[in-house]
Write an enzyme that holds these catalytic residues in place. Structure first.
Site, mmCIF file in Angstrom:
data_model
loop_
_atom_site.group_PDB
_atom_site.id
_atom_site.type_symbol
_atom_site.label_atom_id
_atom_site.label_comp_id
_atom_site.label_asym_id
_atom_site.label_seq_id
_atom_site.Cartn_x
_atom_site.Cartn_y
_atom_site.Cartn_z
ATOM 1 N N ARG A 51 3.540 6.992 -4.955
ATOM 2 C CA ARG A 51 2.979 7.561 -6.166
ATOM 3 C C ARG A 51 3.495 8.882 -6.125
ATOM 4 O O ARG A 51 3.691 9.460 -7.435
ATOM 5 C CB ARG A 51 1.541 7.304 -6.419
ATOM 6 C CG ARG A 51 1.136 5.904 -6.848
ATOM 7 C CD ARG A 51 -0.392 5.925 -6.786
ATOM 8 N NE ARG A 51 -0.919 6.589 -5.438
ATOM 9 C CZ ARG A 51 -2.458 6.719 -5.287
ATOM 10 N NH1 ARG A 51 -3.281 5.999 -5.975
ATOM 11 N NH2 ARG A 51 -2.606 7.094 -4.029
ATOM 12 N N LYS A 150 -1.599 -3.194 9.792
ATOM 13 C CA LYS A 150 -2.829 -3.519 10.243
ATOM 14 C C LYS A 150 -3.663 -2.531 9.315
ATOM 15 O O LYS A 150 -3.349 -1.488 8.956
ATOM 16 C CB LYS A 150 -3.287 -3.467 11.577
ATOM 17 C CG LYS A 150 -3.620 -1.991 12.028
ATOM 18 C CD LYS A 150 -4.251 -1.846 13.521
ATOM 19 C CE LYS A 150 -5.783 -0.989 13.442
ATOM 20 N NZ LYS A 150 -5.908 -0.639 14.917
ATOM 21 N N HIS A 180 1.273 -3.010 16.704
ATOM 22 C CA HIS A 180 2.287 -1.974 17.277
ATOM 23 C C HIS A 180 2.141 -2.418 18.948
ATOM 24 O O HIS A 180 3.175 -2.091 19.766
ATOM 25 C CB HIS A 180 2.187 -0.766 16.924
ATOM 26 C CG HIS A 180 0.949 0.041 17.305
ATOM 27 N ND1 HIS A 180 -0.167 0.225 16.770
ATOM 28 C CD2 HIS A 180 0.874 0.783 18.520
ATOM 29 C CE1 HIS A 180 -0.934 0.690 17.518
ATOM 30 N NE2 HIS A 180 -0.365 1.306 18.337
ATOM 31 N N LYS A 184 5.155 -2.457 22.509
ATOM 32 C CA LYS A 184 5.535 -1.697 23.712
ATOM 33 C C LYS A 184 6.009 -2.338 24.852
ATOM 34 O O LYS A 184 5.903 -3.512 25.143
ATOM 35 C CB LYS A 184 4.034 -1.360 24.299
ATOM 36 C CG LYS A 184 2.928 -0.309 23.407
ATOM 37 C CD LYS A 184 1.588 -0.036 23.911
ATOM 38 C CE LYS A 184 1.087 0.728 22.891
ATOM 39 N NZ LYS A 184 1.505 2.091 22.997
ATOM 40 N N GLU A 218 -9.984 5.485 24.576
ATOM 41 C CA GLU A 218 -9.527 6.662 23.787
ATOM 42 C C GLU A 218 -10.276 7.975 23.997
ATOM 43 O O GLU A 218 -11.738 7.587 24.355
ATOM 44 C CB GLU A 218 -9.563 6.392 22.600
ATOM 45 C CG GLU A 218 -8.472 5.297 21.943
ATOM 46 C CD GLU A 218 -8.721 4.907 20.347
ATOM 47 O OE1 GLU A 218 -7.897 5.623 19.714
ATOM 48 O OE2 GLU A 218 -9.623 4.290 20.267
ATOM 49 N N ASP A 237 -11.563 -3.279 14.737
ATOM 50 C CA ASP A 237 -10.429 -2.191 14.879
ATOM 51 C C ASP A 237 -9.398 -2.397 15.903
ATOM 52 O O ASP A 237 -8.190 -2.334 15.846
ATOM 53 C CB ASP A 237 -10.947 -0.763 14.785
ATOM 54 C CG ASP A 237 -9.822 0.216 14.249
ATOM 55 O OD1 ASP A 237 -9.058 0.017 13.417
ATOM 56 O OD2 ASP A 237 -9.746 1.225 15.334
ATOM 57 N N HIS A 242 -5.443 -5.855 18.635
ATOM 58 C CA HIS A 242 -4.737 -5.259 19.947
ATOM 59 C C HIS A 242 -5.187 -6.150 21.267
ATOM 60 O O HIS A 242 -4.481 -6.493 22.084
ATOM 61 C CB HIS A 242 -4.868 -3.877 20.203
ATOM 62 C CG HIS A 242 -4.346 -3.067 19.017
ATOM 63 N ND1 HIS A 242 -3.427 -3.338 18.244
ATOM 64 C CD2 HIS A 242 -5.156 -1.860 18.394
ATOM 65 C CE1 HIS A 242 -3.176 -2.367 17.250
ATOM 66 N NE2 HIS A 242 -3.960 -1.756 17.329
ATOM 67 N N LYS A 333 -14.243 4.795 22.184
ATOM 68 C CA LYS A 333 -13.742 6.271 21.555
ATOM 69 C C LYS A 333 -14.580 7.269 22.590
ATOM 70 O O LYS A 333 -15.736 7.174 23.023
ATOM 71 C CB LYS A 333 -13.860 6.419 20.087
ATOM 72 C CG LYS A 333 -12.962 5.406 19.389
ATOM 73 C CD LYS A 333 -12.884 5.809 17.889
ATOM 74 C CE LYS A 333 -11.980 5.006 17.227
ATOM 75 N NZ LYS A 333 -10.504 5.232 17.446
HETATM 76 P P1 NAP Z 1 -1.923 7.280 4.026
HETATM 77 O O1 NAP Z 1 -1.578 8.608 4.610
HETATM 78 O O2 NAP Z 1 -3.314 7.175 3.291
HETATM 79 O O3 NAP Z 1 -0.931 6.664 3.132
HETATM 80 C C1 NAP Z 1 -0.906 5.762 2.022
HETATM 81 C C2 NAP Z 1 0.273 5.707 1.284
HETATM 82 O O4 NAP Z 1 0.097 4.749 0.244
HETATM 83 C C3 NAP Z 1 0.750 6.921 0.787
HETATM 84 O O5 NAP Z 1 2.153 7.103 0.761
HETATM 85 C C4 NAP Z 1 0.618 6.797 -0.907
HETATM 86 O O6 NAP Z 1 1.322 7.376 -1.921
HETATM 87 C C5 NAP Z 1 0.702 5.148 -1.068
HETATM 88 N N1 NAP Z 1 0.142 4.652 -2.031
HETATM 89 C C6 NAP Z 1 -1.260 4.554 -2.284
HETATM 90 N N2 NAP Z 1 -1.711 3.882 -3.543
HETATM 91 C C7 NAP Z 1 -0.323 3.726 -4.038
HETATM 92 C C8 NAP Z 1 -0.053 2.800 -5.128
HETATM 93 N N3 NAP Z 1 -0.871 2.555 -6.123
HETATM 94 N N4 NAP Z 1 1.266 2.976 -5.306
HETATM 95 C C9 NAP Z 1 2.217 3.011 -4.281
HETATM 96 N N5 NAP Z 1 1.921 3.921 -3.192
HETATM 97 C C10 NAP Z 1 0.620 4.035 -3.129
HETATM 98 O O7 NAP Z 1 -2.139 6.082 4.909
HETATM 99 P P2 NAP Z 1 -1.263 5.629 6.266
HETATM 100 O O8 NAP Z 1 -2.129 6.344 7.557
HETATM 101 O O9 NAP Z 1 -0.038 6.010 6.251
HETATM 102 O O10 NAP Z 1 -1.277 4.091 6.429
HETATM 103 C C11 NAP Z 1 -0.716 3.122 5.878
HETATM 104 C C12 NAP Z 1 -1.149 1.856 6.171
HETATM 105 O O11 NAP Z 1 -0.885 1.580 7.568
HETATM 106 C C13 NAP Z 1 -2.637 1.608 6.029
HETATM 107 O O12 NAP Z 1 -3.015 -0.114 5.793
HETATM 108 C C14 NAP Z 1 -3.280 1.933 7.527
HETATM 109 O O13 NAP Z 1 -4.097 1.132 7.911
HETATM 110 C C15 NAP Z 1 -2.039 1.502 8.334
HETATM 111 N N6 NAP Z 1 -1.958 1.994 9.670
HETATM 112 C C16 NAP Z 1 -1.932 3.260 9.796
HETATM 113 C C17 NAP Z 1 -1.709 4.067 11.254
HETATM 114 C C18 NAP Z 1 -1.589 5.361 11.219
HETATM 115 O O14 NAP Z 1 -1.399 5.898 12.353
HETATM 116 N N7 NAP Z 1 -1.522 6.231 10.149
HETATM 117 C C19 NAP Z 1 -1.784 3.155 12.081
HETATM 118 C C20 NAP Z 1 -1.649 1.869 12.082
HETATM 119 C C21 NAP Z 1 -1.831 1.093 10.886
HETATM 120 P P3 NAP Z 1 0.990 8.745 -2.542
HETATM 121 O O15 NAP Z 1 -0.003 9.698 -1.544
HETATM 122 O O16 NAP Z 1 2.036 9.139 -2.659
HETATM 123 O O17 NAP Z 1 0.052 8.338 -3.591
#
Ligand code: NAP
Length: 485
Positions: A51, A150, A180, A184, A218, A237, A242, A333
């Protein structure tokens, strides 16, 4: 030992959620590493979509910040990074609205690369709307791949609903559900170890294995994600996905071939063979406050929380190979150290010719370490060196992958890098199939339903978890492998 890199076809990877944490921390640096390795061709296009109202230059600027933050200095290559920046494109898009879809369609159709992949690095509530749009606009061709992160659902009903939403627009052969852990090196090596060596398979069964331990600990807490985490807990979680995947790869029968469906069929059979877990075989925990940090409840901002951030379970697989062999799973954790490992503990020899008083060892075990330092250790019993009697002692036969594979300073691909290359190659072996995820929830749901409202046991930060977890082993005259680095 140098690793052999096989370049993948040129591709367009559209990353929804490109401004988010996962994209900036893992996906973009991972693709950069594959470009450096010569695996990702410079003609590949990485199209960010989120967005945030950025243009291409702003996305490149953000990617540059991530590069300096997440790529270690000795792995930074300014020339190749320039090429990487040229691969980047960006389209501001609201997955729930109309803005941006025409621009994305035009960009993707402009220079069709042979492979098209859509990586949904966004919350699961957007999987349905995005996949419907991809299908309606025609950008998703019958050969395109869709990658989802996930959590894949919160329970069986929600996982079924996500499968249904994705399934209306994509065939199962196009859907890549990421866990992920499967990317590994050690986890894949578990399959090589079991099925490419004649040595282990004959003893990999209830006749020779006493029990199996799978620990993922963790040292950090919920780290600012407390409110979200409190709606999930360790069982959802970590265990449902995992630890379940690690259990499957440890316990599954040899697939006929190393291909996606044969491997996943065997994993599914393991999940279907899991017995329901008895309440006495489950320990749930929450960490207490320490002198300088709050408790789980403080971090979850919920003084009444009954969500577990630690869980230990004794699990039985009712099949021919594993009848009577307990699998102990544990994750939590704020424990003593960050460590993930699978330990297969073998039975003692049928008869000992050595006096019992000389016993100072645990017996044979094979420890497959996933982190922090990926490797495999076989614990063998030998004679204690020196004079003064015949005493037995235990020695580790160690193999660290960093030493075995990375001794020329080569970057070892991390899980995300490997999995993204598999997506481009069209290899689903290391991704979860829809029926597998549903089967895992089918087993998990009743366990969670059974403890609703029950209070978790408290444990100290920096410990090995609640006393109940130690007791779970002691009552079977066993003990956990120490949580240590
Ligand atoms: P995040 O930092 O909150 O990022 C979410 C992303 O989604 C942002 O780029 C946001 O864009 C975009 N978004 C939200 N609403 C949207 C919409 N209506 N249209 C288009 N884009 C939209 O989350 P994240 O940590 O990267 O995680 C992303 C996914 O991966 C989640 O499902 C999470 O559970 C999973 N995950 C994350 C991790 C990790 O280490 N972070 C690990 C495993 C799984 P804007 O900010 O530009 O609005």
């Amino acid at each position: 030992m140098a690793t052999r890199i096989i370049p993948v076809e040129s591709s367009d990877m559209v990353i929804f959620g490109a401004s988010g944490d996962l994209a900036q921390r893992k996906i973009l640096p991972g693709l950069y590493h594959r470009l450096v390795a010569g695996q990702l061709p410079p003609t590949a296009r990485i199209i960010g979509a989120a967005r945030s109202k950025w243009n291409r230059e702003e996305f490149q600027k953000k990617a540059t910040e991530s590069y300096f933050e997440f790529v270690p200095e000795h792995e930074q290559n300014p020339e190749i990074f320039k090429t990487f920046l040229n691969c980047l494109h960006y389209v501001p898009i609201d997955a729930m609205g109309n803005g941006g879809w025409d621009e994305l369609t035009a960009l993707v159709n402009d220079n069709p690369n042979p492979v098209r992949a859509f990586y949904l690095s966004v919350g699961p509530s957007l999987f349905g709307p995005i996949s419907t749009r991809l299908s309606k606009t025609g950008i998703a061709t019958p050969e395109s791949r869709i990658v989802v992160e996930k959590p894949f659902g919160h329970d069986l009903a929600s996982a079924k609903e996500l499968n249904k939403q994705l399934g209306t627009c994509f065939k199962e052969s196009q859907i890549y559900r990421i866990d992920h852990y499967l990317g590994k090196e050690t986890v894949q090596n578990l399959m090589a170890l079991r099925f490419a060596n004649a040595l282990l398979e004959p003893v990999w069964n209830s006749q020779h294995v006493d029990h199996v331990q799978i620990s993922v600990s963790e040292s950090i807490g919920v780290e600012g994600r407390g409110e979200y985490y409190d709606t999930s807990g360790a069982m959802r979680d970590m265990v449902q996905n995992h630890l379940m995947q690690l259990l499957c790869l440890t316990a599954m029968e040899p697939p006929a071939k190393f291909n996606a469906d044969d491997v996943r069929d065997e994993k599914l059979k393991v999940i279907r063979s899991l017995d329901p877990v008895k309440p006495d075989d489950i320990v749930r925990g929450q960490y207490r406050a320490s002198t300088h940090d709050g408790s789980y409840k403080d971090h979850a901002i919920n003084p009444d929380s009954t969500t577990e951030c630690f869980v230990a379970l004794k699990v039985h697989i009712s099949n021919w190979r594993w009848a009577g062999v307990p699998f102990y799973l544990r994750t939590g954790k704020k424990l003593r150290a960050r460590m993930s490992e699978i330990s297969v503990i073998f039975k003692d020899p049928p008869h000992s010719i050595f006096p019992q008083s000389e016993r100072r060892h645990e017996g044979n075990s094979l420890v497959i370490r996933l982190q922090p330092d990926e490797g495999i250790t076989m614990h063998m019993i030998i004679k204690e060196p020196g004079q003064g009697g015949f005493r037995l002692t235990e020695v580790p036969l160690d193999m660290s992958f960093a030493e075995a594979l990375g001794d020329n300073g080569e970057h070892l691909a991390d899980a995300y890098e490997r999995l993204m290359m598999d997506v481009i190659r069209g290899d689903q072996t290391l991704f979860m199939r829809g029926d597998e995820v549903e089967a895992a929830w089918r087993w998990t749901d009743p366990i969670i339903a059974n403890w609703s409202g029950e209070k978790p046991e408290r444990y100290d930060q920096g410990s090995s978890g609640p006393d109940g977890s130690l007791a779970l082993m002691h009552r079977d005259s066993r003990r956990w492998h120490a949580i240590e680095v």
